[in-house]
Design a protein around this motif. Structure first.
Motif, PDB file in Angstrom:
ATOM      1  N   THR A 170       0.836  -1.186   0.000  1.00 11.83           N
ATOM      2  CA  THR A 170       0.000   0.000   0.000  1.00 11.83           C
ATOM      3  C   THR A 170       0.873   1.238   0.000  1.00 11.83           C
ATOM      4  O   THR A 170       1.977   1.239   0.519  1.00 11.83           O
ATOM      5  CB  THR A 170      -0.900   0.039   1.240  1.00 11.83           C
ATOM      6  N   PRO A 194     -13.595  -6.998 -18.885  1.00  9.05           N
ATOM      7  CA  PRO A 194     -13.204  -5.843 -18.091  1.00  9.05           C
ATOM      8  C   PRO A 194     -11.775  -5.991 -17.591  1.00  9.05           C
ATOM      9  O   PRO A 194     -11.320  -7.088 -17.337  1.00  9.05           O
ATOM     10  CB  PRO A 194     -14.180  -5.887 -16.928  1.00  9.05           C
ATOM     11  N   SER A 195     -11.093  -4.885 -17.468  1.00 12.05           N
ATOM     12  CA  SER A 195      -9.720  -4.912 -16.996  1.00 12.05           C
ATOM     13  C   SER A 195      -9.721  -5.193 -15.500  1.00 12.05           C
ATOM     14  O   SER A 195     -10.372  -4.490 -14.742  1.00 12.05           O
ATOM     15  CB  SER A 195      -9.080  -3.560 -17.268  1.00 12.05           C
ATOM     16  N   PRO A 196      -9.024  -6.234 -15.047  1.00 11.90           N
ATOM     17  CA  PRO A 196      -9.031  -6.531 -13.612  1.00 11.90           C
ATOM     18  C   PRO A 196      -8.532  -5.342 -12.801  1.00 11.90           C
ATOM     19  O   PRO A 196      -7.628  -4.633 -13.215  1.00 11.90           O
ATOM     20  CB  PRO A 196      -8.070  -7.714 -13.497  1.00 11.90           C
ATOM     21  N   GLN A 197      -9.134  -5.140 -11.655  1.00 16.74           N
ATOM     22  CA  GLN A 197      -8.755  -4.007 -10.814  1.00 16.74           C
ATOM     23  C   GLN A 197      -8.426  -4.512  -9.418  1.00 16.74           C
ATOM     24  O   GLN A 197      -8.900  -5.551  -8.994  1.00 16.74           O
ATOM     25  CB  GLN A 197      -9.899  -3.012 -10.723  1.00 16.74           C
ATOM     26  N   GLN A 198      -7.638  -3.732  -8.725  1.00 16.03           N
ATOM     27  CA  GLN A 198      -7.315  -4.049  -7.340  1.00 16.03           C
ATOM     28  C   GLN A 198      -7.501  -2.802  -6.499  1.00 16.03           C
ATOM     29  O   GLN A 198      -7.453  -1.684  -7.026  1.00 16.03           O
ATOM     30  CB  GLN A 198      -5.877  -4.540  -7.232  1.00 16.03           C
ATOM     31  N   PRO A 199      -7.704  -2.973  -5.179  1.00 19.92           N
ATOM     32  CA  PRO A 199      -7.928  -1.795  -4.346  1.00 19.92           C
ATOM     33  C   PRO A 199      -6.797  -0.776  -4.461  1.00 19.92           C
ATOM     34  O   PRO A 199      -7.016   0.417  -4.470  1.00 19.92           O
ATOM     35  CB  PRO A 199      -8.001  -2.364  -2.936  1.00 19.92           C
ATOM     36  N   PHE A 200      -5.566  -1.263  -4.518  1.00 20.86           N
ATOM     37  CA  PHE A 200      -4.445  -0.361  -4.708  1.00 20.86           C
ATOM     38  C   PHE A 200      -3.654  -0.867  -5.905  1.00 20.86           C
ATOM     39  O   PHE A 200      -3.420  -2.067  -6.009  1.00 20.86           O
ATOM     40  CB  PHE A 200      -3.538  -0.324  -3.480  1.00 20.86           C
ATOM     41  N   ASP A 236     -15.848  -0.500  -7.095  1.00 21.34           N
ATOM     42  CA  ASP A 236     -15.051  -1.547  -7.729  1.00 21.34           C
ATOM     43  C   ASP A 236     -13.662  -1.670  -7.117  1.00 21.34           C
ATOM     44  O   ASP A 236     -13.010  -2.697  -7.241  1.00 21.34           O
ATOM     45  CB  ASP A 236     -14.910  -1.275  -9.228  1.00 21.34           C
ATOM     46  N   GLU A 290      -8.073 -13.122  -7.811  1.00 24.00           N
ATOM     47  CA  GLU A 290      -7.400 -12.995  -6.520  1.00 24.00           C
ATOM     48  C   GLU A 290      -8.280 -12.146  -5.621  1.00 24.00           C
ATOM     49  O   GLU A 290      -8.548 -10.993  -5.950  1.00 24.00           O
ATOM     50  CB  GLU A 290      -6.044 -12.308  -6.683  1.00 24.00           C
ATOM     51  N   SER A 292      -9.516  -9.686  -2.727  1.00 24.84           N
ATOM     52  CA  SER A 292      -9.000  -8.642  -1.842  1.00 24.84           C
ATOM     53  C   SER A 292     -10.129  -8.236  -0.904  1.00 24.84           C
ATOM     54  O   SER A 292     -11.311  -8.387  -1.230  1.00 24.84           O
ATOM     55  CB  SER A 292      -8.509  -7.440  -2.643  1.00 24.84           C
ATOM     56  N   ILE A 304     -11.516  -5.223   1.876  1.00 24.52           N
ATOM     57  CA  ILE A 304     -11.400  -3.892   2.483  1.00 24.52           C
ATOM     58  C   ILE A 304     -12.177  -3.936   3.792  1.00 24.52           C
ATOM     59  O   ILE A 304     -13.374  -4.281   3.807  1.00 24.52           O
ATOM     60  CB  ILE A 304     -11.987  -2.798   1.570  1.00 24.52           C
ATOM     61  N   ASN A 355      -6.305  -1.469   6.324  1.00 18.80           N
ATOM     62  CA  ASN A 355      -7.689  -1.668   5.906  1.00 18.80           C
ATOM     63  C   ASN A 355      -7.815  -2.563   4.684  1.00 18.80           C
ATOM     64  O   ASN A 355      -8.911  -2.802   4.214  1.00 18.80           O
ATOM     65  CB  ASN A 355      -8.384  -0.319   5.662  1.00 18.80           C
ATOM     66  N   THR A 356      -6.692  -3.070   4.164  1.00 19.77           N
ATOM     67  CA  THR A 356      -6.755  -3.939   2.990  1.00 19.77           C
ATOM     68  C   THR A 356      -5.997  -5.234   3.260  1.00 19.77           C
ATOM     69  O   THR A 356      -4.900  -5.202   3.817  1.00 19.77           O
ATOM     70  CB  THR A 356      -6.119  -3.240   1.769  1.00 19.77           C
ATOM     71  N   TYR A 392      -5.287  -9.369   1.419  1.00 17.72           N
ATOM     72  CA  TYR A 392      -5.405 -10.177   0.213  1.00 17.72           C
ATOM     73  C   TYR A 392      -5.439 -11.665   0.596  1.00 17.72           C
ATOM     74  O   TYR A 392      -4.789 -12.078   1.553  1.00 17.72           O
ATOM     75  CB  TYR A 392      -4.227  -9.928  -0.727  1.00 17.72           C
ATOM     76  N   VAL A 399     -15.579  -6.016   2.915  1.00 21.18           N
ATOM     77  CA  VAL A 399     -16.023  -6.144   1.526  1.00 21.18           C
ATOM     78  C   VAL A 399     -15.009  -7.009   0.803  1.00 21.18           C
ATOM     79  O   VAL A 399     -13.806  -6.741   0.857  1.00 21.18           O
ATOM     80  CB  VAL A 399     -16.115  -4.769   0.828  1.00 21.18           C
ATOM     81  N   ARG A 455     -13.693  -8.472  -2.856  1.00 12.81           N
ATOM     82  CA  ARG A 455     -13.761  -8.173  -4.290  1.00 12.81           C
ATOM     83  C   ARG A 455     -12.959  -9.224  -5.064  1.00 12.81           C
ATOM     84  O   ARG A 455     -11.919  -9.685  -4.590  1.00 12.81           O
ATOM     85  CB  ARG A 455     -13.199  -6.780  -4.580  1.00 12.81           C
ATOM     86  N   GLY A 475     -11.854  -8.497  -8.116  1.00 14.17           N
ATOM     87  CA  GLY A 475     -11.002  -7.745  -9.034  1.00 14.17           C
ATOM     88  C   GLY A 475     -11.610  -7.557 -10.408  1.00 14.17           C
ATOM     89  O   GLY A 475     -11.042  -6.876 -11.258  1.00 14.17           O
ATOM     90  N   ARG A 476     -12.777  -8.163 -10.657  1.00 11.33           N
ATOM     91  CA  ARG A 476     -13.397  -8.022 -11.981  1.00 11.33           C
ATOM     92  C   ARG A 476     -14.826  -7.497 -11.862  1.00 11.33           C
ATOM     93  O   ARG A 476     -15.657  -7.729 -12.727  1.00 11.33           O
ATOM     94  CB  ARG A 476     -13.399  -9.362 -12.699  1.00 11.33           C
ATOM     95  N   GLU A 527     -18.367  -8.636  -6.061  1.00 11.77           N
ATOM     96  CA  GLU A 527     -18.246  -8.034  -4.740  1.00 11.77           C
ATOM     97  C   GLU A 527     -19.161  -8.778  -3.772  1.00 11.77           C
ATOM     98  O   GLU A 527     -20.214  -9.297  -4.162  1.00 11.77           O
ATOM     99  CB  GLU A 527     -18.685  -6.566  -4.852  1.00 11.77           C
TER     100      GLU A 527
END
Lengths: 438, 289
Positions: free
Chosen positions: A16, A115-121, A356, B219, B221, B223, B235-236, B238, B262, B264, B266-267, B270
């Motif tokens: 992070t 969709p493009s994979p996303q991550q929290p950070f 997201d 993968e 994640s 929060i 707060n995060t 994996y 929460v 997720r 990643g796509r 949720e």
């Protein structure tokens, strides 16, 4: 259609971003010996060598950015006085620049997949690159005087090689000067200038090695007034037009059957208009100093932006006051006071929770429509000289930011953009140093 | 060199922001916004569920929420909540469980969503941005969820992951989970570990920038957030990583706090779980003469 990036991305590190600790460092060393040989009364030969080292670094516990640049160069110049009215200046110069850069930054390179994979950070990625630039040029300049008129046409031919590609450049320049009387002279200049783009825009993993040269047309008019023997006033109005400036891009290009992101393009234009006023007290009776003021406006425009917007470092007002006095026993006291408009910022008018990623997206106001507070700073310096036959030794105390002004450098935001805080520059900083002049 | 070190020291010294912790919920906040299903085809119906935390709301305060959408936006621009695009067919009545409020909205993906889309978008898909604009008479907030819209022929479509809850451990020994939590000591570190159905994480195919086709697996994640005065070490998290929760020593007068998590994929997938944790009463020691 397949999207491709021929430069392989290094492995990601998930961590992070912690902005709570931040450091900056800047290094600059320069050596520039010069040798002038007057071959005949009409022919002068000057040889200059330069070696420069520059280093910038920014660090937090998780992310960093550093770049180093070595620049070695030389210039050979012949000045030939052909007649009483005409002097010809010819020269050649060459510079080799070696740049290395490395960064670990939160960076998410979107996949072409939807969709493009996303991550929290965004994952931290190690980016690094190196680039060398060979810049070789020849130039010629005529200096013609006819009564009160002086005309200086010039032409520079340059060959700049970077990212394995050679770029030719032709830069015509012209300067004129007219002495109204023995105290006042009018002056005007115009010229085309070209330079290679910032090397980090070429070299790092997310740079574009195909960037071309950046161009500028610079023009100015003004006058010089020798008010007294010690006092002079120099006023110049200027207008610069820039084109092919490199700037971040989201565009892609098709190479064969693959689509490649460009990251940077030569797609930005700029315009700068302003006025410089420089009142100088030349060294006289142990005192010298000046008051310099610049009023300017610097704007940029991209194909994706509908209107001109302020350049990130546009500074409407720049006022500099310098004063220095030499006391007995070779003691010199100097002061510098600066007042500069704060850099433009884009105001944030709110934020949206992005479900997201679990983070917040800022709702930006008009681009660069606000400014940081005014910058002002007083610096003092006292020098003590010891003069010897062939050289001079000095010991100095330099106090930067004497009254400890907390000048904002940029704004940091809380996670949801509801709170903000200024990141301030250096506090009062006394430095003791030594110097030698040969 | 010395000068440079000085620069580093002073610059580091001069910057120490003291912002609110992202995990500490102090006022109205959207903690999750779930689309069911997260990936749909034109004409499909998607149930949008918003979870709000509204600290200090004992049930008397109404959260007014309205939904809006953005279609065929520039992919480089985010959908900006705008009162003009708020849909008039929904003014929500929220339901409440402890301090979590929920609100649902049935969103029908327009059949013409691909009109005006580029060839690449028509092949891969587009985002339909759904946002909620909520107000509890004290604060107004906005949240955004992107529903992935792919052509009907694209199969299989992504599904939401299944978050079962979380375990709470004290000194590596499980002492409860989200359905049964013992009263916790104050100012004591507890470990929280998410519990999820690993089989709900799907495999998918992707083409990277070197033209290589990869089979990847989602993968997860997580929060985490909790009510005011709690402390989380981050707060995060994996996969199966744990986080540390420390209840406050004194502040919570109602002897309880809520933990939200929460998950997720990643796509766009949720899932959400919240649990109320009872705290042992604050022990007040007074000196006697």
């Amino acid at each position: 259609m397949i999207v491709s990036n021929s430069r392989k991305l290094p492995a990601k590190k998930t961590s992070t971003f912690n902005p709570s600790s931040f450091s900056l460092s800047l290094f600059f060393h320069s050596l520039q010996p010069s040798w002038t040989w007057k071959i005949t009364p009409h022919l002068t030969h000057t040889l200059t060598f330069s070696l420069t080292y520059r280093s910038n670094a920014a660090n937090t516990p998780d992310i960093f950015f550093n770049e180093n640049e070595w620049q070695i160069g030389g210039r050979e110049e012949l000045k030939l006085k052909i007649s009483q009215n005409f002097t010809l200046l010819m020269g050649t110069d060459a510079h080799e620049i070696l740049y290395t850069g490395a960064a670990r930054v939160p960076f998410f390179l979107p996949y072409p997949q939807f969709p493009s994979p996303q991550q929290p950070f965004p994952p931290l990625r190690d980016l690094k690159g190196q680039e060398s630039v060979l810049d070789w040029g020849v130039y010629v300049e005529g200096d013609y005087r006819w009564q009160k008129l002086r005309l200086i046409p010039g032409l520079r031919l340059e060959e700049i090689t970077y990212a394995g590609r050679m770029h030719q450049s032709l830069q015509p320049r012209f300067t004129a000067r007219y002495d109204l009387n023995s105290h006042i002279a009018l002056k005007a200049a115009t010229g085309i200038y070209q330079k290679y783009p910032p090397l980090q825009n070429i070299a790092l993993t997310i740079g574009n090695p195909d960037l071309g040269l950046e161009n500028a047309w610079q023009t100015s008019v003004g006058f010089e007034w020798q008010i007294t023997q010690a006092l002079s006033l120099d006023t110049t109005g200027f207008y610069n037009y820039l084109w092919d400036q490199s700037s971040p891009s989201t565009a892609t290009r098709l190479i064969g059957k693959t689509l490649q992101p460009l990251y940077f393009e030569n797609n930005q234009r700029g315009r700068i208009v302003g006025l410089e006023v420089w009142l100088r007290h030349h060294p006289y009776k142990n005192f010298f100093g000046w008051i310099a003021y610049t009023l300017s406006r610097s704007e940029r425009i991209n194909p994706t932006t509908p209107t001109w917007f302020l350049f990130s470092q546009d500074q409407t007002h720049i006022l500099t006051l310098i004063a220095s006095y030499i006391f007995p026993y070779n003691i010199q006291l100097g002061a510098r006071f600066r007042v500069v408009s704060g850099n433009p910022t884009t105001p944030i008018r709110g934020a949206v929770y992005d479900s997201d990623t679990g983070s917040y997206l800022p709702l930006n106001g008009a681009v660069r429509s606000a400014r940081l507070p005014l910058f002002h700073q007083l610096d003092l310096r006292i020098d003590k000289f010891w003069v010897f036959n062939r050289w001079r030794f000095s010991l100095y105390l330099d106090i930067q930011n004497v009254y400890n002004q907390k000048n904002p450098e940029f704004i940091t935001q809380s996670y949801d953009f509801s709170q903000s805080q200024y990141f301030t520059g250096l506090p009062i900083l006394p430095v003791i140093g030594i110097g030698g002049e040969f | 060199m010395r000068f440079c070190l000085l620069l580093i020291c002073f610059a580091a010294y001069s910057c120490s922001p003291s912002f609110a912790n992202p995990y500490e919920v102090k006022d109205l906040r959207v903690v999750a916004m779930i689309a069911e299903p997260p990936e749909a085809a034109p004409g499909d119906s998607v149930t949008m569920t918003v979870y709000y935390a509204d600290p200090g709301n004992s049930g008397t305060r109404i959260v007014d929420s309205r939904f809006g959408t953005c279609h065929n936006e520039d992919p480089n621009e985010d959908c900006v909540p705008n009162l003009e695009t708020i849909l008039s067919d929904h003014a929500a009545v929220t339901t409440r469980i402890d301090d979590i409020l929920t609100d649902t909205y049935r969103y029908v993906v327009p059949n013409n969503i691909f009109d005006g889309a580029s060839l690449i978008e028509q092949f891969y898909g587009v985002y339909a941005d759904v946002f909620v604009h909520a107000n509890n008479s004290i604060r107004t907030i906005d949240a955004l969820k992107r529903v992935v819209v792919t052509p009907a022929k694209v199969q299989p479509k992504n599904k939401n992951p299944r978050l079962l809850g979380f375990d709470i451990l004290y000194q590596d020994i499980k002492i409860g989970d989200e359905t049964f939590l013992p009263a916790l000591n104050r100012a004591t570190a507890y470990t929280l570990k998410p519990r999820y159905d690993a089989s709900s994480l799907e495999a998918y195919q992707i083409i990277d920038y070197n033209q290589q086709v990869h089979i990847l697996k989602e993968e997860p994640s997580f929060i985490w957030s909790c009510s005011e005065h709690c402390t989380l070490d981050r707060n995060t998290s994996y996969n199966n990583e744990t986080i540390t929760l420390t209840p406050p020593l004194t502040e919570n007068t109602d002897n309880a706090l809520t933990v939200h998590v929460v998950m997720r994929d990643g796509r766009g997938g949720e899932a959400f779980v919240a649990a109320r944790v009872v705290l042992l009463p604050e022990v007040k020691v007074s000196a006697t003469q």
